[in-house]
Each structure stands twice: as structure tokens, then as C-alpha cells.
Design a protein around this motif. Structure first.
Motif, PDB file in Angstrom:
ATOM      1  N   ILE A  71       0.836  -1.207   0.000  1.00 50.77           N
ATOM      2  CA  ILE A  71       0.000   0.000   0.000  1.00 50.77           C
ATOM      3  C   ILE A  71       0.873   1.261   0.000  1.00 50.77           C
ATOM      4  O   ILE A  71       2.084   1.198   0.223  1.00 50.77           O
ATOM      5  CB  ILE A  71      -0.980   0.023   1.201  1.00 50.77           C
ATOM      6  CG1 ILE A  71      -0.217   0.112   2.527  1.00 50.77           C
ATOM      7  CG2 ILE A  71      -1.899  -1.179   1.180  1.00 50.77           C
ATOM      8  CD1 ILE A  71      -1.109   0.302   3.743  1.00 50.77           C
ATOM      9  N   VAL A  72       0.223   2.400  -0.253  1.00 51.51           N
ATOM     10  CA  VAL A  72       0.931   3.682  -0.328  1.00 51.51           C
ATOM     11  C   VAL A  72       0.787   4.427   1.001  1.00 51.51           C
ATOM     12  O   VAL A  72      -0.322   4.577   1.523  1.00 51.51           O
ATOM     13  CB  VAL A  72       0.369   4.557  -1.476  1.00 51.51           C
ATOM     14  CG1 VAL A  72       1.057   5.918  -1.498  1.00 51.51           C
ATOM     15  CG2 VAL A  72       0.541   3.842  -2.809  1.00 51.51           C
ATOM     16  N   TYR A  73       1.924   4.879   1.529  1.00 46.46           N
ATOM     17  CA  TYR A  73       1.955   5.664   2.766  1.00 46.46           C
ATOM     18  C   TYR A  73       2.273   7.116   2.414  1.00 46.46           C
ATOM     19  O   TYR A  73       3.260   7.385   1.722  1.00 46.46           O
ATOM     20  CB  TYR A  73       3.037   5.142   3.711  1.00 46.46           C
ATOM     21  CG  TYR A  73       2.784   3.732   4.213  1.00 46.46           C
ATOM     22  CD1 TYR A  73       2.216   3.505   5.464  1.00 46.46           C
ATOM     23  CD2 TYR A  73       3.124   2.625   3.435  1.00 46.46           C
ATOM     24  CE1 TYR A  73       1.981   2.206   5.925  1.00 46.46           C
ATOM     25  CE2 TYR A  73       2.891   1.334   3.880  1.00 46.46           C
ATOM     26  CZ  TYR A  73       2.326   1.128   5.134  1.00 46.46           C
ATOM     27  OH  TYR A  73       2.099  -0.146   5.578  1.00 46.46           O
ATOM     28  N   LEU A  74       1.453   8.041   2.874  1.00 51.47           N
ATOM     29  CA  LEU A  74       1.731   9.467   2.700  1.00 51.47           C
ATOM     30  C   LEU A  74       2.224  10.036   4.026  1.00 51.47           C
ATOM     31  O   LEU A  74       1.528   9.929   5.045  1.00 51.47           O
ATOM     32  CB  LEU A  74       0.470  10.218   2.256  1.00 51.47           C
ATOM     33  CG  LEU A  74       0.566  11.752   2.257  1.00 51.47           C
ATOM     34  CD1 LEU A  74       1.598  12.252   1.245  1.00 51.47           C
ATOM     35  CD2 LEU A  74      -0.804  12.384   1.973  1.00 51.47           C
ATOM     36  N   ILE A  75       3.419  10.603   4.009  1.00 49.65           N
ATOM     37  CA  ILE A  75       3.982  11.218   5.216  1.00 49.65           C
ATOM     38  C   ILE A  75       4.116  12.712   4.971  1.00 49.65           C
ATOM     39  O   ILE A  75       4.871  13.144   4.099  1.00 49.65           O
ATOM     40  CB  ILE A  75       5.384  10.642   5.558  1.00 49.65           C
ATOM     41  CG1 ILE A  75       5.391   9.120   5.523  1.00 49.65           C
ATOM     42  CG2 ILE A  75       5.848  11.187   6.910  1.00 49.65           C
ATOM     43  CD1 ILE A  75       4.569   8.435   6.571  1.00 49.65           C
ATOM     44  N   THR A  76       3.377  13.519   5.715  1.00 48.09           N
ATOM     45  CA  THR A  76       3.555  14.966   5.609  1.00 48.09           C
ATOM     46  C   THR A  76       4.635  15.387   6.612  1.00 48.09           C
ATOM     47  O   THR A  76       4.774  14.791   7.673  1.00 48.09           O
ATOM     48  CB  THR A  76       2.249  15.729   5.882  1.00 48.09           C
ATOM     49  OG1 THR A  76       1.963  15.701   7.279  1.00 48.09           O
ATOM     50  CG2 THR A  76       1.076  15.131   5.106  1.00 48.09           C
ATOM     51  N   GLY A  77       5.398  16.410   6.244  1.00 52.67           N
ATOM     52  CA  GLY A  77       6.536  16.794   7.089  1.00 52.67           C
ATOM     53  C   GLY A  77       7.664  15.776   6.981  1.00 52.67           C
ATOM     54  O   GLY A  77       8.355  15.500   7.954  1.00 52.67           O
ATOM     55  N   ASN A 108      14.137   3.854  -4.112  1.00 56.87           N
ATOM     56  CA  ASN A 108      13.337   3.975  -5.338  1.00 56.87           C
ATOM     57  C   ASN A 108      11.832   3.987  -5.078  1.00 56.87           C
ATOM     58  O   ASN A 108      11.048   4.316  -5.962  1.00 56.87           O
ATOM     59  CB  ASN A 108      13.709   2.889  -6.360  1.00 56.87           C
ATOM     60  CG  ASN A 108      13.514   1.475  -5.825  1.00 56.87           C
ATOM     61  OD1 ASN A 108      12.886   1.293  -4.777  1.00 56.87           O
ATOM     62  ND2 ASN A 108      14.050   0.484  -6.508  1.00 56.87           N
ATOM     63  N   LYS A 109      11.427   3.659  -3.850  1.00 55.91           N
ATOM     64  CA  LYS A 109       9.994   3.705  -3.536  1.00 55.91           C
ATOM     65  C   LYS A 109       9.612   5.021  -2.838  1.00 55.91           C
ATOM     66  O   LYS A 109       8.525   5.139  -2.271  1.00 55.91           O
ATOM     67  CB  LYS A 109       9.603   2.513  -2.656  1.00 55.91           C
ATOM     68  CG  LYS A 109       9.498   1.199  -3.432  1.00 55.91           C
ATOM     69  CD  LYS A 109       8.773   0.161  -2.589  1.00 55.91           C
ATOM     70  CE  LYS A 109       8.350  -1.028  -3.422  1.00 55.91           C
ATOM     71  NZ  LYS A 109       7.578  -1.994  -2.628  1.00 55.91           N
ATOM     72  N   PHE A 110      10.527   5.993  -2.862  1.00 51.41           N
ATOM     73  CA  PHE A 110      10.258   7.286  -2.226  1.00 51.41           C
ATOM     74  C   PHE A 110       9.993   8.346  -3.287  1.00 51.41           C
ATOM     75  O   PHE A 110      10.755   8.505  -4.235  1.00 51.41           O
ATOM     76  CB  PHE A 110      11.445   7.718  -1.367  1.00 51.41           C
ATOM     77  CG  PHE A 110      11.229   9.035  -0.644  1.00 51.41           C
ATOM     78  CD1 PHE A 110      10.244   9.154   0.316  1.00 51.41           C
ATOM     79  CD2 PHE A 110      12.030  10.139  -0.935  1.00 51.41           C
ATOM     80  CE1 PHE A 110      10.040  10.363   0.984  1.00 51.41           C
ATOM     81  CE2 PHE A 110      11.845  11.347  -0.264  1.00 51.41           C
ATOM     82  CZ  PHE A 110      10.850  11.456   0.691  1.00 51.41           C
ATOM     83  N   THR A 111       8.886   9.051  -3.132  1.00 49.47           N
ATOM     84  CA  THR A 111       8.556  10.178  -4.003  1.00 49.47           C
ATOM     85  C   THR A 111       8.422  11.419  -3.132  1.00 49.47           C
ATOM     86  O   THR A 111       7.689  11.395  -2.133  1.00 49.47           O
ATOM     87  CB  THR A 111       7.217   9.937  -4.735  1.00 49.47           C
ATOM     88  OG1 THR A 111       7.301   8.711  -5.462  1.00 49.47           O
ATOM     89  CG2 THR A 111       6.891  11.075  -5.687  1.00 49.47           C
ATOM     90  N   PHE A 112       9.120  12.487  -3.506  1.00 49.96           N
ATOM     91  CA  PHE A 112       9.072  13.705  -2.698  1.00 49.96           C
ATOM     92  C   PHE A 112       8.377  14.831  -3.443  1.00 49.96           C
ATOM     93  O   PHE A 112       8.633  15.065  -4.623  1.00 49.96           O
ATOM     94  CB  PHE A 112      10.481  14.165  -2.300  1.00 49.96           C
ATOM     95  CG  PHE A 112      10.464  15.427  -1.474  1.00 49.96           C
ATOM     96  CD1 PHE A 112       9.961  15.406  -0.178  1.00 49.96           C
ATOM     97  CD2 PHE A 112      10.907  16.642  -2.002  1.00 49.96           C
ATOM     98  CE1 PHE A 112       9.912  16.574   0.591  1.00 49.96           C
ATOM     99  CE2 PHE A 112      10.868  17.804  -1.247  1.00 49.96           C
ATOM    100  CZ  PHE A 112      10.365  17.773   0.057  1.00 49.96           C
TER     101      PHE A 112
END
Length: 341
Positions: A10-16, A62-66
Motif C-alpha cells: 500500500i501507499v503511505y503518505l507522510i507529511t513533514g 526507489n519507492k520514495f517520491t518527494f
């Protein structure tokens, strides 16, 4: 006491995500093979270089999008949710700092109220499995009863920062009630460690020492009635979040609040003496701070002390890192990072 392990599918969204807790949590998720979308506005509340250095350690995954952006930008947040469809959202983006909120109220309303509202609206229109968000021990205000329990009365905040965090809890509860959004609020207690926030006292004290300046201690020099703080090491915070991610609330109103603290408050002076000892060890020479004692500042509270019973009951975890161990890791990092040997 059961909780689901992290789910790499699944996709995790981390703010900050370039912030202190956001960076360490993102790193943990990425090392577990999870896909992480990170957003941060990289503001200059403290040294942007430190935020960039944290970010640089995440970018090779590679699984990190900023995404560089602000959660108070509703259009951006809406687009982000529609494009990436996160299943888990961890909202750690906020304007931090109690004292700063006295001089700069606007940024707290923008980020902590409007920004969080945008996250809630996005979760409403793009359903998620779990919204986890940062609250703060500051919601307890001048609560005299210790340890602080999640059921305590928290309607008397003593700073605007604390008011915004209490507001977040109320907003999340309302959205959980109206739209069945599983949400968990985390009341963090004085988080510290390597790559931490330079506006925090332990970091500032270390900066002052190397600048050959005295440190200011806001306790009137009253050692018998010294300030107490529940200092919580970053790894313990991240483990607590990781476990709670896999345990969304299932109550009629799926909203819960947990303390994440060390359950072992220390006198501020004990913490400072330990910091001196750990820096002595890291440098190989004796370190003693020059100290100036001043009255407690508006918005500060005399003690923070977390009951962690609910956390332990929910996910079988209690923070355990001692200040000796945690501060030694910070001191070693600081000396190395700033090349102080």
C-alpha cells in the motif's frame, strides 16, 4: 494487543517528511519495502540544510517520491490524494514550537489548522485505511495530576501551539464521527535524538557550548522545584507510530488518542548534566556549560509526564530508551556532523 505489520503493497503518505520525526518514520517505512510519498515545504523555521540532509538520505530509495509543497495548499493536497491514492496518511507537518507561537501566530493557524483541515477533507473524499496525526503533550497545559492520562481534562491550553493541537484532536474526532475516517492522534512528549530539531533545548544548549556562550535555563534556578520533562528518544517514537499504523480504531466513532512518552520524567538539570557527560565522552575532554537561570517563559509548563498504559494495552509497546543512551547517540552524531573533534 495485536497489530498488523507494515504492508509494502500500500501507499503511505507522510507529511513533514523532511522534519525530524517524518524523516525517521519515512526511513523506517522505506527500509521495510513500503512505498512512501513525502511532502514538506522545507520552511526556514530552523536550518534548511539539516532538512535537506535528511531528505538526501531518503531520495536514494526507489519507492520514495518527494513533493515540495505546503499542506495549507488545498488544491495541491487534493491533487496529491487523487494521484497517489494513499491508504495510510501520517500527518507530521506542523508549525512546531511553543515560544515561537507567541510571536508568530499566523503560521500556526495556516499550517496546524488550515493544513490539517485540508488533510481531513482529502481523507473524506479519498477514503483511507488510517489517518495518524501528531498532537502534543502541550495539550495538557498546566495539568497538576501526573502522570498525564488521555482521559484527563485538556481544555486549558497555555499556548497557541497547544490550542492548535487540541483543535486537531477535535477536528479529527468530528470527521471520524461524520465520515467514518479511522484516525489516531499521538501526543508526543519532548522528542530528541540525532538529526533532531535545532530549536529544541538540548540541541540549543550544545550549539551554545561550541559558540562559547552561556545557556539559559528557565527554572528560576530553583533546583527543588525544577522543571520535569518526559524526554522520548526518536526510535521509540517511530516504533510507537509503526505499531499504531497497523491498528486503526474500530469503535463506533473510529478515533483514538495516545500518549507517546517515556513514562519516566527527568529533572531538566539532570538532563543537562547528562548532556554534559555525553558530550565529554564524545569529545574526549570535559564539557561544562556556563549556566544563566531565568524565570519560566509564558506558554511553558512546569512538568510533562506521560502515562503510556493505553499505548501498551493497544500495541504492547512502551518507550524504553534511557536519556544516557539517547543523549550519547545525539552527542556522537552532533560532534561528527558538525566536525567538532
Amino acid at each position: 494487543m495485536s497489530y498488523k505489520p507494515l504492508d509494502p503493497s500500500i501507499v503511505y503518505l507522510i507529511t513533514g517528511a523532511a522534519g525530524f520525526i517524518g524523516y525517521f518514520l519515512s526511513k523506517k517505512l522505506l527500509k521495510s519495502g513500503c512505498q512512501v510519498i513525502g511532502i514538506d515545504n522545507l520552511n526556514d523555521y530552523y536550518d534548511v540544510n539539516l532538512k535537506m540532509d535528511r531528505l538526501e538520505q531518503l531520495l536514494p530509495f526507489n519507492k520514495f517520491t518527494f513533493i515540495r509543497g505546503d499542506i495549507s495548499d488545498k488544491e495541491l493536497i487534493t491533487e496529491l490524494f487523487e494521484k497517489y491514492k494513499p491508504s495510510v496518511v501520517v500527518n507530521l507537518a506542523a508549525q512546531a514550537g511553543v515560544r515561537y507561537s507567541i510571536e508568530n501566530p499566523d503560521v500556526y493557524i495556516q499550517s496546524n489548522i488550515i493544513g490539517f483541515y485540508n488533510i481531513l477533507e482529502a481523507c473524506r473524499h479519498n477514503p483511507v485505511e488510517h489517518l495518524v496525526y501528531a498532537s502534543s503533550s502541550s495539550v495538557y497545559g498546566t495539568n497538576k495530576k501526573v502522570p498525564f492520562e488521555e482521559t484527563d481534562f485538556v481544555d486549558t491550553p497555555v499556548s497557541l501551539y497547544a490550542s492548535t493541537k487540541k483543535s486537531n484532536e477535535l477536528m479529527a474526532h468530528t470527521y471520524s464521527h461524520l465520515y467514518n475516517i479511522p484516525a489516531t492522534g499521538l501526543r508526543f512528549f519532548t522528542v530528541y535524538g540525532p538529526m533532531g530539531r535545532p530549536d529544541m533545548a538540548y540541541f540549543g544548549f550544545t550549539d551554545k557550548y561550541f559558540a562559547e556562550e552561556p545557556i539559559k535555563i528557565f527554572n528560576n534556578g530553583d533546583f527543588d522545584n525544577d522543571l520535569y520533562r518526559d524526554f522520548t528518544y526518536i526510535d521509540d517514537i517511530v516504533e510507537g507510530i509503526e505499531r499504531l499504523i497497523g491498528k486503526p480504531p474500530v469503535d463506533a466513532v473510529p478515533h483514538k488518542v495516545f500518549n507517546i512518552g517515556n513514562n519516566n520524567p527527568e529533572k531538566l538539570m539532570t538532563f543537562i548534566n547528562t548532556l554534559e557527560k555525553t558530550l565529554t565522552k564524545a569529545l574526549g575532554r570535559e564539557v561544562q556549560f556556563e549556566k544563566v537561570f531565568e524565570p519560566i517563559k509564558p506558554g511553558d509548563v512546569p512538568a510533562t509526564y506521560a502515562s503510556t498504559d493505553l499505548l501498551q494495552e493497544a500495541v504492547g509497546f512502551k518507550p524504553k530508551t534511557s536519556i544516557e543512551e539517547g543523549l550519547q547517540k545525539f552527542a556522537n552524531w552532533y560532534v561528527d556532523y558538525y566536525n567538532k573533534k
